[in-house]
Enzyme design. Structure first.
Site, PDB file in Angstrom:
ATOM      1  N   ASP A 138       0.660  -1.272   0.301  1.00 19.74           N
ATOM      2  CA  ASP A 138      -0.085  -0.003   0.380  1.00 19.74           C
ATOM      3  C   ASP A 138       1.056   1.489  -0.315  1.00 19.74           C
ATOM      4  O   ASP A 138       1.748   1.157  -0.737  1.00 19.74           O
ATOM      5  CB  ASP A 138      -0.916   0.542   1.420  1.00 19.74           C
ATOM      6  CG  ASP A 138      -2.387   0.853   1.033  1.00 19.74           C
ATOM      7  OD1 ASP A 138      -2.603   2.047   0.370  1.00 19.74           O
ATOM      8  OD2 ASP A 138      -3.339   0.396   0.590  1.00 19.74           O
ATOM      9  N   HIS A 186      -3.934   6.104   2.915  1.00 16.33           N
ATOM     10  CA  HIS A 186      -4.371   4.728   3.165  1.00 16.33           C
ATOM     11  C   HIS A 186      -4.005   3.272   3.615  1.00 16.33           C
ATOM     12  O   HIS A 186      -4.869   2.634   4.001  1.00 16.33           O
ATOM     13  CB  HIS A 186      -4.728   4.281   1.540  1.00 16.33           C
ATOM     14  CG  HIS A 186      -5.071   3.797   0.284  1.00 16.33           C
ATOM     15  ND1 HIS A 186      -5.048   2.583   0.552  1.00 16.33           N
ATOM     16  CD2 HIS A 186      -6.679   3.288  -0.219  1.00 16.33           C
ATOM     17  CE1 HIS A 186      -5.790   1.561  -0.308  1.00 16.33           C
ATOM     18  NE2 HIS A 186      -7.182   2.581  -0.354  1.00 16.33           N
ATOM     19  N   SER A 201     -10.883  -0.705  -1.077  1.00 16.34           N
ATOM     20  CA  SER A 201     -10.069  -0.778  -0.543  1.00 16.34           C
ATOM     21  C   SER A 201     -10.619  -1.249   1.275  1.00 16.34           C
ATOM     22  O   SER A 201      -9.576  -1.881   1.495  1.00 16.34           O
ATOM     23  CB  SER A 201      -9.684   1.256  -0.723  1.00 16.34           C
ATOM     24  OG  SER A 201      -8.965   0.445  -1.925  1.00 16.34           O
TER      25      SER A 201
END
Length: 768
Positions: free
Chosen positions: A153, A226, A550
């Site tokens: 990520d 994220h 996600s």
């Protein structure tokens, strides 16, 4: 994911990488035959240089002999050397260098590098992991801490409480990973929870990507948010009193909160290159992870051209479970990414928690939406939209920069069309607006964003009613009220943004595989980024709420880690089967799971796969559909892959002259059947084998819900198991009964039922 990355990365999703130095130079991921390369370039000439240098020198010499001075400065540029399960390298090459490379004895294939885009407090309770004696956390109070989840990520914020290691035993001795030093990141940032942190940027930089080190750290540190969010969703430690501005208050916990985390940063400000991701996958496998979670991707590609699929295959062959997000391109058909059958492809759906906001119009009508704003309700104020707010040609309907007229907006509530960006609220505030209503005319998705002013997001039905009122009323007014956190809503419902099947790459495999919580998920967040992602927003939080596949992907990675902890000898395919065959298809009201893409519609397997994950039942599934690496190789043979294409997945494996299976015979826990034309009386027969992992003795009877237009026969219709690990096979025949025009799909199920278990496989029938 939706609110942070779809808008930011829309224009860079899955583009071919071209060098900024020369239009003729491009980064390629090259697969080589290890034995031949070793024999040709090392053993035969006794060269002491690294093998990849010798290979690249050989093609550089070949080119420079033709155009010495012009191309000498453009020698092949190594990006990565892959020396584990995938043997080869990534390098920036000219077209002539590529042609020279193809002549090298040992060359297998070269695929252009590509750019991909990035695609929880209440989730564990919603999933049944806590709160009762039968819950998985409770029944597994001795959960092992030796399961390692690798997350590929944007990096991680290591100081966050979710990554503290209090109470954790020593790091497993088998771990071979490292904690790499980089900008504002040192080995001391790792601990017994965060046991590894590495970063991969060579492919991104070779593609022309820029890393502004005043905004991005050249290290595993997360500058975007994220990766911190997804890592904590999968395996964050217990953190009490977690919330966002008091919303969703509770104890934050990753789905497998005792598991270890290894972060592999391969995504940067403008996306992630396939070469970096492949390097990260191979490194994670070599380091010793048990589970991989990747919340990124693009559109589906043939598996031999899909770098994610190739990397995931090597992970699977090494015993690693791989979870990928399906993508956020719904509700359009055939948009699901990461569709290789050895990948767990995860859709997104809601939980029963919401953050309600109410829009009250001047005529007394009230409409419910959602929000992350927690201030006082607005007064009844004038409300404007489109031409009454600014210049339509400049995008006033979407509150685009420079489109709003302060003279028309000041002191009013502004309606903005949904584009998934908090910048709309910033524009409204800059123009003097004091509130905002976000309207979405496409579907009933209501995604909560941390706007910097009072705001409510509405679904399609409410959006149409509110805009109709504003456009038909001389002096329209509205107010917005905020109600905090609400529980007990109808759930789950599949998010409209969640990417859909059918799977155009592998027609015989339903994708996505399952759905999991992915809407308005609270999880850890870096301390240096505002929850709105706006530079003008000076608020800082420890947790943020995000939406997207996600977010659903790491939920399933966490579930896989729980199952791996309980069943150490289960293969990745066994874990996947258990999750799929125990998934449920009815909501907490006892009704079929709804699809928010169309109001009042039911979700099909093309939206939710086998259904919504149920980790408690998955821990004791009764039967599993297991698949070995060789089975997948034979499956690829059934797709008529060439020898060069097969070599991408396995060195030395040769497809038999006579196929041993048809694609539909893959021992997958679901059935995708494709008829051509009218298909009257056409029959397809597929074989499956199930393994008993339940109680003894066990007898299962088949129960079939036939899709419209198809007759189904199962032989045998009864399976009796006398021992654990026993395997029994059955065949399913699908007879097409449809007449008339081709096109369309219908759905059903095949369920093996015993006194204790229901082992369910969805059926999707498509007429093409």
């Amino acid at each position: 994911m939706i609110k942070i990355f779809d808008a930011m990365l829309l224009l860079v999703a899955f583009i071919v990488i071209l060098s900024t130095a020369s239009a003729d130079r491009q980064t390629y991921i090259v697969r080589l035959d290890k034995a031949k390369i070793t024999n040709t370039f090392i053993n035969s000439i006794g060269n002491s240089k690294p093998w990849h240098e010798v290979v690249l020198d050989s093609i550089a010499d070949d080119v420079s002999s033709q155009e010495e001075q012009e191309l000498q400065a453009k020698a092949p540029e190594l990006v990565y050397s892959y020396e584990t399960t995938f043997f080869g390298f990534a390098a920036k090459l000219s077209s002539k260098q590529l042609e020279s490379l193809k002549k090298v004895d040992g060359f297998v294939t070269a695929i252009p590098d590509q750019m991909l885009s990035l695609h929880t407090t209440h989730s564990p309770q919603f999933l049944g992991l806590e709160g009762s004696k039968g819950s998985l956390w409770h029944s597994s109070s001795k959960l092992q801490s030796d399961v390692i989840i690798g997350v590929i990520d944007t990096g991680i914020w290591p100081e966050h409480d979710s990554f503290k290691d209090h109470g954790m035993p020593p790091i497993p001795a088998r771990w071979k990973g490292s904690c790499e030093k980089g900008t504002k990141f040192s080995p001391s940032n790792c601990n017994k929870k965060l046991i590894g942190a590495r970063y991969f940027s060579k492919g991104y930089l070779a593609s022309g990507g820029k890393i502004n080190q005043t905004e991005e750290n050249l290290s595993a540190r997360d500058d975007i948010g994220h990766g911190t969010h997804t890592a904590s969703t999968a395996a964050g430690n217990l953190v009490p009193n977690a919330s966002l501005f008091g919303l969703a208050n509770g104890t934050a916990a990753g789905i497998s909160y005792t598991a270890r985390i290894a972060m592999y940063k391969a995504c940067w400000g403008n996306g992630c290159t396939a070469s970096d991701i492949l390097a990260a996958i191979l490194a994670a496998v070599e380091d010793g992870v048990d589970v991989l979670s990747l919340s990124l991707g693009s559109h589906a590609e043939p598996y031999h051209e899909d770098h994610n699929a190739i990397g995931a295959f090597f992970a699977f062959a090494s015993g690693v479970f791989v979870s990928f997000s399906a993508g956020n391109s719904g509700p359009f058909e055939s948009t699901a990414a990461n569709t290789a059958p050895w990948i767990m492809t995860v859709a997104a759906s809601t939980t029963d928690r919401s953050f309600p906001a109410f829009v009250k119009l001047g005529d007394g009508e009230i409409f419910e939406g959602t929000t992350l704003y927690t201030g006082k309700a607005t007064k009844q104020l004038p409300i404007v939209y489109g031409k009454t707010a600014g210049t339509v040609s400049k995008g006033a309907e979407y509150c685009m920069p420079g489109s709003l007229n302060p003279k028309l907006v000041k002191g009013k509530i502004v309606i903005c069309g949904f584009i998934g960006s908090t910048e709309m609220g910033e524009q409204v505030k800059l123009a003097g607006g004091v509130g905002m209503v976000t309207v979405n005319f496409r579907d009933e998705d209501v995604i909560a964003d941390a706007h910097i002013l009072p705001e409510a997001s509405l679904g399609a039905l409410a959006s149409e009613a509110v805009t109709k009122y504003v456009n038909s009323t001389k002096s329209p007014t509205a107010s917005i009220a905020f109600k905090g956190t609400s529980y007990g809503n109808r759930a789950p419902m599949v998010a409209a943004f969640s990417s859909r099947g059918p799977n155009l790459v592998g027609l015989d495999v339903i994708k996505p595989d399952v759905t999991a919580p992915g809407v308005n998920i609270l999880a850890a967040f870096p301390a240096v980024i505002s929850p709105s992602f706006l530079k003008s927003d000076k608020r800082r939080v420890e947790f943020d709420v995000m939406s997207g596949t996600s977010m659903s992907c790491p939920h399933v990675a966490g579930i896989a880690a729980l199952l791996k902890s309980k069943h150490k000898n289960w293969s990745p395919a066994a874990i996947k089967s258990a999750i799929m065959t125990t998934a449920y298809t009815t909501d907490n009201r006892g009704k079929p799971i709804a699809d928010l893409a169309v109001r009042g519609s039911e979700a099909t397997p093309f939206a939710m796969g086998s259904g919504h994950v149920d980790p408690v039942k998955a821990s004791d599934p009764g039967l599993i559909y297991d698949i070995a690496t060789e089975d997948y190789l034979h499956y690829l043979c059934s797709l008529k892959y060439s020898a060069a294409q097969m070599a991408l997945f396995s060195e030395g494996f040769t497809c038999p002259e006579k196929a041993t299976m048809q694609p539909g015979d893959l021992n997958y826990p679901s059935f995708a059947v494709n008829f051509k034309g009218k298909a009257r009386n056409v029959t397809f027969t597929y074989k499956r084998t199930v393994t008993n992992v339940g109680i003894l003795p066990s007898t299962y009877k088949v129960s079939v819900e036939e899709p419209r237009g198809v007759s189904i026969t199962v032989k045998p219709s009864v399976l009796s198991f006398k021992k654990l690990g026993e395997k029994l096979s059955y065949k399913v025949s699908f007879v097409g009964l449809k007449t008339g025009e081709s096109g369309g799909s219908s759905f059903g199920s095949l369920v093996w039922v015993s006194k204790k278990y229901r082992v369910r496989s969805p059926i999707a029938v498509t007429w093409r």
